[in-house]
Design an enzyme around this catalytic site. Structure first.
Site, PDB file in Angstrom:
ATOM      1  N   SER A 277      -4.024   1.040   2.170  1.00 29.47           N
ATOM      2  CA  SER A 277      -4.360   2.535   1.922  1.00 29.47           C
ATOM      3  C   SER A 277      -3.103   3.214   2.184  1.00 29.47           C
ATOM      4  O   SER A 277      -2.856   4.243   1.361  1.00 29.47           O
ATOM      5  CB  SER A 277      -5.270   2.830   2.973  1.00 29.47           C
ATOM      6  N   HIS A 335      -2.581   7.130   6.344  1.00 25.56           N
ATOM      7  CA  HIS A 335      -2.970   7.879   5.168  1.00 25.56           C
ATOM      8  C   HIS A 335      -1.883   9.262   4.950  1.00 25.56           C
ATOM      9  O   HIS A 335      -1.286   9.190   4.002  1.00 25.56           O
ATOM     10  CB  HIS A 335      -4.458   8.351   4.892  1.00 25.56           C
TER      11      HIS A 335
END
Length: 379
Positions: A277, A335
């Site tokens: 991610s 992230h």
């Protein structure tokens, strides 16, 4: 406290000890067994130390989770492997745990971009030869009888119909699928947790920063990440090129994990993280920064569209809130670190790093030019 037999407590006793049926106390037994010339003060002290119960030393057990509440939160997440039996070793000096990851991040990023520059040089050098080889191969195929139903031919046809970006990320997707299959092998669970999950409380700090980028425990997690990577592959490779994209992607995985390390050490919320991610957020942020007016849609709600710039703002706001509030379902720090790196690279990094690769390429060119030819001798 009286003891019931010789085998249970041995010679140790806190008070006077008497065997069953009567007998001598511990002090009397010591006096009888000891030679007369050793019955001094020092020997009596030694005997009393042996006769007394000694307090067992406390064992310092390593922590099995971060702070209790965080460990429970991680166990509740379906994206993280079960870590009930995993032993973590948080350092008494948390800041020191970031020194090696910091130098690894800087060194790996430099090596990634240097290797990408050399890769691009070699690719450009071999393009002319590949062109002539391709013309020759097409001519041979035209005169060679074709086989119908040839599987290899169908695979080549499918491969040639892919865009450059899709061909580039195919290897990344294959690596993620392979690591996902390794998670299904019970005998490899400890090895996978040790090397394919990143955690600043683990004994292994540096290699998991890269390996965890290709690691997924949940099928849904892997499918979602690979779908996003496949969707943005053509755009990002058209913007950066194949070689530069690979350098950015691998560096983003390490950099996002380092940001996650810093957040975990600062908050004391240790726990394992894994997944692509962080690197994919770099790809998404780079495309959205370069093409802010592009239209995006959610796969489950294709009728609702929005601009890439607004999508990037919403993602950054959500990850910032998740990092501050301590949401545990995703690694929001990774992230956010990946997204900020993508924005920075498109805005400044391309000019600072990639456009200054010429000195390295010149050095490599001189090494290739001055290297002795195979089979040639000295003049």
């Amino acid at each position: 406290m009286a003891l019931r037999g010789w085998a249970q407590r041995g010679w140790g006793c806190g008070q006077a000890w008497a065997p069953p049926g009567g007998g001598r106390s511990c002090e009397e037994l010591s006096a009888v067994l000891a030679p007369p010339r050793l019955l001094g003060r020092r020997f009596n002290f030694f005997i009393q130390q042996k006769c007394g119960f000694r307090k067992a030393p406390r064992k310092v057990e390593p922590r099995r989770s971060d702070t209790g509440t965080s460990g429970e939160a991680y166990k509740r997440s379906a994206l993280i492997p079960p870590v009930e039996e995993t032993i973590f070793y948080p350092s008494p000096y948390p800041i020191r745990t970031l020194v090696k990851p910091f130098f690894f991040t800087v060194g790996f990023t430099g090596c990634a971009f240097g290797s990408a520059a050399i890769w691009q040089y070699e690719s450009l050098k071999s393009r002319v030869q590949s062109y002539f080889d391709g013309v020759k191969a097409d001519w041979l195929d035209s005169i060679r009888p074709q086989k119908e139903g040839d599987i290899r031919k169908e695979i080549n046809k499918w491969w040639n119909n892919l865009s450059d970006g899709q061909r580039t990320v195919t290897g990344i997707i294959a690596a993620n699928v392979f690591v996902f299959c390794l998670w299904r092998v019970p005998s490899l669970q400890r090895t996978m947790i040790r090397y394919f999950t990143s955690n600043p409380a683990s004994k292994v700090l540096c290699s998991p920063m890269l390996l965890s980028t290709f690691s997924h425990f949940s099928l849904f997690h892997m499918a979602a990440n690979m779908y996003v990577l496949w969707s943005f592959s053509s755009s990002i490779v058209n913007i950066l090129g194949q070689e530069q994209f690979m350098a950015v992607y691998l560096s983003a995985g390490v950099i996002s994990n380092f940001v996650s390390y810093v957040c975990k050490v600062a908050t004391g919320r240790y726990g394992p993280s894994l997944g692509a991610s962080g690197a994919i957020m770099t790809v998404l942020a780079a495309v959205c920064t370069k093409i802010p007016e592009g239209r995006l849609a959610i796969i489950f709600l294709p009728m609702f569209t929005f601009t890439a710039g607004n999508a990037l703002k919403a993602i950054i706001a959500m990850d910032t809130a998740g990092m501050i509030l301590g949401w545990k379902f995703f690694d929001h720090a990774a992230h956010l670190g990946g997204a900020l790196f993508g924005i920075w690279y498109i805005t400044y990094g391309h000019e600072l790093i990639w456009k200054n690769r010429e000195p390295l390429v010149k050095i490599w060119h001189e090494m290739r030019t001055n290297s002795p030819k195979k089979g040639g001798g000295s003049k």
